[in-house]
Each structure stands twice: as structure tokens, then as C-alpha cells.
Design a protein around this motif. Structure first.
Motif: not given
Length: 302
Positions: A97-108, A172-185
Motif C-alpha cells: 500500500f502506498g498513499l500516493a498510489s492508492s487511488g484515494m481520490a473519490g474514496c470515502t 485480527a478479527r475480520d478477514p476482510d479488513i487489513s492495516i494499510a499503514m501505521e502512522m507511528v511508522t
């Protein structure tokens, strides 16, 4: 023992050094009896400062900045968290995942706002820094975090900005969800959590108490950074009983390695970055100088 009461905007893993300073008697060693409360709503921390109930408020430096020259003047005298403790959840298990290449425009994007403006301010700053126009993204950010978590799991939105502990539990609980980025890192240096007080209340006696508070806080930061979280997992479980201890241990070690806790002094680079973002977010008209909002007297030598 002198009393020193902190009125805090929350109870969070990124506040860990304060809890360790209390539990391991670093504050006591400095002659301070430190207590803390979490008023509701969060902005009652300002009432606690005004009435003298609290010696310090713990929260975002955007509040002293926003109030400067408009209402009560506040001065930040110490920093607790040097990084943002949020994460971005996405709807897939696809790696990469890369924020710049994520296609974020138009997303909610769902973002809680019940505890202040910093979540939305920070995420929109990241978008700008990665070449994405924040106005090209849709937001749902006027609801409580727990409510938004349920709605995100139920299908609302494309992304969810939430605290890192909750993000890891949800992923960890939902197989359809994952972490895209952790902002501490990946979010860069930022004075996320600071201690501040009314500028007019500062006297030599107050400065002395602040200095001793910062000495103890610095000792606690050093202790946390030096010790693997697995060695005090029982303490973490006591401090945060609602979270799985394995999540607390793993995330604390990430915070240790990625610079969440560095020094009680407010970092200048992070301050200047955040000031420009507050301008972009229309909270202030132009950035304040570091010395206008921050005093380093209590943290000298740390």
C-alpha cells in the motif's frame, strides 16, 4: 510531596510513559504526587486549568495554537508522544500500500471526531504531503469511533482512520479488513501529545514543579525504551484491561523502535510541520514561532 494533577483528553497507549512514571515511582522520587482524570467532554480540560484544578492539560498542541491571540493563552512545556498513534484500515488483505498510489481520490474515509480535530487534521495533512488533494476525498468524521468501527465492519466507507490498538484488534478479527499503514511508522515526527498550562499561571514555583515532572517523565521514557514490552506485559494488561495483551506488547515494541517516545522536549521540526498543517486546516492564519507556544525551561537538560 506536592500535588500535580493532569487533566487528560484520553487514556491511550501513547501515554504509557506517564503511567510508568506513576507506577514505578519516578514522580514520587521528584517529590510529586501526580494524579490524573479524563473529563467528559474532553474540552473540560480547559475548565480544569482555569479553576486551578489541574496543573496541566494533556492533549494536542493544536489547542494552545488555536487559542493563541483569540482567547486564553496556553503554553506547552513538555511533549509525551512524538508520533501519531493512528492507523489506516482498508478493505482487503492484499499486501502493499502506498498513499500516493492508492487511488484515494473519490474514496470515502471514516474518521472519528468526538475527541477533537487532530485525527482529521493529521490525515488530511498526509494526503497533501503525498500529492493528494484532501478535497478529492469524501469523509465521515462526525461520529464516535466505536460507532464508526461497527459501521466500517458493516460495509460503510473504503478506509477507516482509528487508533492503532483498535485497528490491530479489528484486523485480527475480520478477514476482510487489513492495516494499510501505521502512522507511528509512516506518518513522520509530530508533537501529537503535549502538556500545557495557562500562560498567566506560570510562576517560579510552577516552573520548578514542571521541571521535576519532566525529569520523572524523561526517566520513564528512558525506561520504556530500554525494556522490551514482553517483560512488563502484566503491567500493560493492568493499565489497558480492555485490549488483548499480545496486541499491547507488539504495538508497544513498535512504538519503542519507531520513536513514539524520545524526549520530554517538544520537537522543533515536528512543531513547524504541524503549524503549517494548522494553517492549511484553517485553524490559524499563519504559523506561530516555536517560542510563542512552547517553553523548554522545564525540560532543559533532557
Amino acid at each position: 510531596m506536592e500535588s500535580f494533577h493532569v487533566s487528560a483528553t484520553g487514556h491511550s497507549l501513547n501515554y504509557l510513559p506517564e503511567y510508568i512514571a506513576h507506577r514505578h515511582e519516578f514522580f514520587k522520587d521528584q517529590g510529586l504526587n501526580v494524579t490524573a482524570t479524563i473529563p467528559s467532554p474532553w474540552d473540560k480540560v480547559l475548565d480544569d486549568l482555569a479553576t486551578g484544578t489541574a496543573a496541566a492539560a494533556l492533549g494536542g498542541i493544536w489547542v494552545p495554537t488555536m487559542y493563541r491571540n483569540r482567547a486564553t493563552s496556553y503554553t506547552a512545556f513538555a511533549q509525551l508522544a512524538n508520533r501519531c498513534p493512528l492507523a489506516l484500515l482498508k478493505r482487503s488483505r492484499n499486501k502493499g500500500f502506498g498513499l500516493a498510489s492508492s487511488g484515494m481520490a473519490g474514496c470515502t474515509v471514516l474518521m472519528k471526531s468526538s475527541n477533537g480535530a487532530s485525527v482529521g487534521l493529521f490525515f488530511k495533512m498526509l494526503l497533501r504531503e503525498h500529492g493528494i488533494d484532501p478535497n478529492s476525498v469524501h469523509y465521515v468524521q462526525d461520529l464516535d469511533g466505536a460507532m464508526l468501527a461497527k459501521l466500517f465492519q458493516g460495509g460503510m466507507g473504503d478506509y477507516f482512520v482509528v487508533d492503532n490498538v483498535t485497528a490491530r484488534v479489528m484486523a485480527a478479527r475480520d478477514p476482510d479488513i487489513s492495516i494499510a499503514m501505521e502512522m507511528v511508522t509512516d506518518g513522520g515526527v509530530i508533537p501529537w501529545s503535549v502538556y500545557y498550562t495557562e500562560t498567566a499561571s506560570i510562576t517560579p514555583a510552577v516552573l520548578d514543579k514542571q521541571r521535576r515532572f519532566c525529569t520523572a517523565l524523561g526517566s520513564a521514557m528512558d525506561w520504556v525504551v530500554r525494556h522490551d514490552a514482553g517483560l512488563y506485559k502484566d503491567e500493560l494488561a493492568e493499565i489497558f484491561p480492555a485490549a488483548p495483551v499480545e496486541v499491547l506488547v507488539e504495538l508497544t515494541n513498535i512504538y519503542r523502535c519507531d520513536g513514539m517516545w524520545t524526549t520530554p522536549s517538544v520537537t522543533c521540526d515536528g512543531f513547524e510541520r504541524w503549524q503549517q498543517n494548522l494553517v492549511d486546516g484553517c485553524l490559524i492564519q499563519e504559523p506561530f514561532a516555536y517560542e510563542a507556544i512552547v517553553t523548554n525551561g522545564p525540560t532543559a537538560g533532557h
